[in-house]
Design an enzyme around this catalytic site. Structure first.
Site, PDB file in Angstrom:
ATOM      1  N   GLU A  39      -0.497  -9.438  -0.947  1.00 60.08           N
ATOM      2  CA  GLU A  39      -1.942  -9.698  -0.832  1.00 60.08           C
ATOM      3  C   GLU A  39      -2.614  -9.722  -2.202  1.00 60.08           C
ATOM      4  O   GLU A  39      -3.503 -10.539  -2.449  1.00 60.08           O
ATOM      5  CB  GLU A  39      -2.579  -8.635   0.070  1.00 60.08           C
ATOM      6  CG  GLU A  39      -2.136  -8.780   1.522  1.00 60.08           C
ATOM      7  CD  GLU A  39      -2.570  -7.607   2.382  1.00 60.08           C
ATOM      8  OE1 GLU A  39      -2.103  -6.475   2.110  1.00 60.08           O
ATOM      9  OE2 GLU A  39      -3.361  -7.802   3.306  1.00 60.08           O
ATOM     10  N   GLY A  88       0.513  -5.095   0.578  1.00 58.66           N
ATOM     11  CA  GLY A  88      -0.595  -5.183  -0.379  1.00 58.66           C
ATOM     12  C   GLY A  88      -0.208  -5.861  -1.681  1.00 58.66           C
ATOM     13  O   GLY A  88      -1.068  -6.396  -2.391  1.00 58.66           O
ATOM     14  N   GLU A 143       3.911  -5.232   7.316  1.00 59.64           N
ATOM     15  CA  GLU A 143       3.085  -4.211   7.977  1.00 59.64           C
ATOM     16  C   GLU A 143       3.441  -4.001   9.454  1.00 59.64           C
ATOM     17  O   GLU A 143       3.373  -2.895   9.966  1.00 59.64           O
ATOM     18  CB  GLU A 143       1.590  -4.569   7.863  1.00 59.64           C
ATOM     19  CG  GLU A 143       1.026  -4.429   6.460  1.00 59.64           C
ATOM     20  CD  GLU A 143       1.166  -5.678   5.599  1.00 59.64           C
ATOM     21  OE1 GLU A 143       1.931  -6.601   5.970  1.00 59.64           O
ATOM     22  OE2 GLU A 143       0.516  -5.737   4.548  1.00 59.64           O
ATOM     23  N   ALA A 146       0.866  -1.176   0.000  1.00 61.66           N
ATOM     24  CA  ALA A 146       0.000   0.000   0.000  1.00 61.66           C
ATOM     25  C   ALA A 146       0.904   1.226   0.000  1.00 61.66           C
ATOM     26  O   ALA A 146       2.041   1.168   0.476  1.00 61.66           O
ATOM     27  CB  ALA A 146      -0.876  -0.006   1.244  1.00 61.66           C
TER      28      ALA A 146
END
Ligand code: COA
Length: 260
Positions: free
Chosen positions: A114, A111, A134, A66
Site C-alpha cells: 500500500e 501496508g 491481510e 503493518a
C-alpha cells in the site's frame, strides 16, 4: 529533524528515506507511520527537497506490512483509528506535487504494498515480492489497498490478489502494471535516483501540474478533468518556465528553469 525509524539523506534536492527496522522486515508500527507523516510534512514544506525516494533497510524487505504485534492488540476503535491515521499519511504522500518514487527492495506486503502504491512511481528489484495478505490474518487492507490496487492493475486482478492473499514476484508485478520496471538489486537506488533527477530536469511547475492533475482525474468525471487540464495548460503559458522552455527549444539549447 531526526527520526528513530527512518534514515534520511538529502542530496541535491533528492531525499532518500529508508524505513529502518530490518529485524522486523521494516514493518509499519505507529512510530514509523508518525515519522512518515512528519517526513511528508517536510516534503511539502521544505524547498530543499524536490523529489523523494522511499526504500527499506536490509536486503530482504521494503516493508512486510503493518506491525502485526500492534495490530493483534487492537480493538475495533483502535483498529479504525490506526487505519485512518495511516491512510491519511499515505494520501498526503500521494498528493505531493513533488515526485515520490518507491524503490522496492524486497517484500512489499500489506501496508508495504500500500505504501508503494501511494508513491507516484514504483521500481522493483528482481527479488521484490508483492501481495496483500491481510485476508490470511482475518482482516483487509487498511491503508488504501482496496482503492489503489484496482486502479493500478484492474478490478479482476486486484480482487484475485486481495481475496487470496497471494504473493507475486517482481516480474509478475511488472506484467500486471503494479511496478514501472524491474532492475537488478544493485541498480535499484541508482535507477530510482536517475529517474528522480530526470524529473527534476523538467519544468518544475509543469511536473507539479502533471502530478496534481493525474491525482484529480481519479475523482473527477472526464469532462471536469479535461476542463481542469485546459485551465492548468493555460495557466502554465503565463509562467517564466513556459517562456524559457519554449524559447530554449527554438534556440536549440537546454532550458534553464527557475520554477516561476
Ligand atoms: N509485523 C511484525 N513483525 C513482522 C512482520 C509484520 N508485518 N513481518 C515480519 N515480521 C517479523 C517476524 O515476526 C520476525 O521477527 P522475529 O525474528 O522477532 O521473530 C522477523 O520480522 C523476520 O520475519 P520472518 O517471518 O522470520 O521472515 P521469513 O523470511 O521467514 O518470512 C515473510 C518473511 C514476509 C513471508 C513473513 O515475515 C510474513 O509473512 N510477514 C507478515 C506479512 C503480512 O502478513 N503482512 C501484512 C500485515 S497486515
Amino acid at each position: 529533524m531526526s527520526y528513530h525509524t527512518l534514515l534520511f539523506d538529502l542530496r541535491d534536492g533528492v531525499a532518500t528515506v529508508t524505513i529502518n527496522r530490518p529485524d522486523k522486515l521494516n514493518a509499519l508500527n505507529a512510530t514509523v507511520i508518525a515519522e512518515l507523516g512528519a517526513f511528508t510534512d517536510r516534503l511539502v514544506d521544505d524547498s530543499a527537497i524536490r523529489a523523494a525516494i522511499l526504500t527499506g533497510a536490509g536486503p530482504k524487505a521494503f516493508v512486510a506490512g503493518a506491525d502485526i504485534t500492534e495490530l493483534a492488540a487492537c480493538d475495533v476503535e483502535q483498529a479504525t483509528r490506526m487505519s485512518r491515521i495511516g491512510s491519511e499519511v499515505f494520501r498526503r504522500l500521494e498528493r505531493s506535487v513533488k515526485p515520490v518514487i518507491a524503490a522496492v527492495n524486497g517484500f512489499a506486503l500489506g501496508g508495504g504494498c500500500e505504501l508503494a502504491m501511494a508513491c507516484h512511481v514504483r521500481i522493483a528489484s528482481e527479488n521484490a515480492k508483492f501481495g496483500q495478505p491481510e485476508v490470511k490474518l482475518g482482516t483487509c487492507p487498511g491503508y488504501g489497498g482496496t482503492v489503489r490496487l484496482p486502479r493500478l492493475v484492474g478490478r479482476g486482478r486486484a480482487i484475485e490478489l486481495l481475496t487470496t492473499g497471494a504473493m507475486i514476484d517482481a516480474q509478475e508485478a511488472w506484467r500486471i502494471g503494479l511496478v514501472n520496471r524491474v532492475v537488478p538489486a544493485d541498480q535499484l537506488l541508482p535507477q530510482a535516483e536517475t529517474l528522480a533527477r530526470l524529473m527534476l530536469e523538467q519544468g518544475p511547475l509543469a511536473v507539479a501540474a502533471c502530478l496534481e492533475m493525474v491525482d484529480a482525474q481519479a475523482h473527477l468525471g472526464s469532462d471536469d478533468a479535461l476542463a481542469l487540464e485546459s485551465q492548468v495548460f493555460g495557466g502554465l503559458a503565463g509562467t517564466g518556465d513556459f517562456r524559457e522552455g519554449t524559447k530554449a527549444f527554438l534556440e536549440k539549447r537546454k532550458a534553464a528553469f527557475s520554477g516561476r
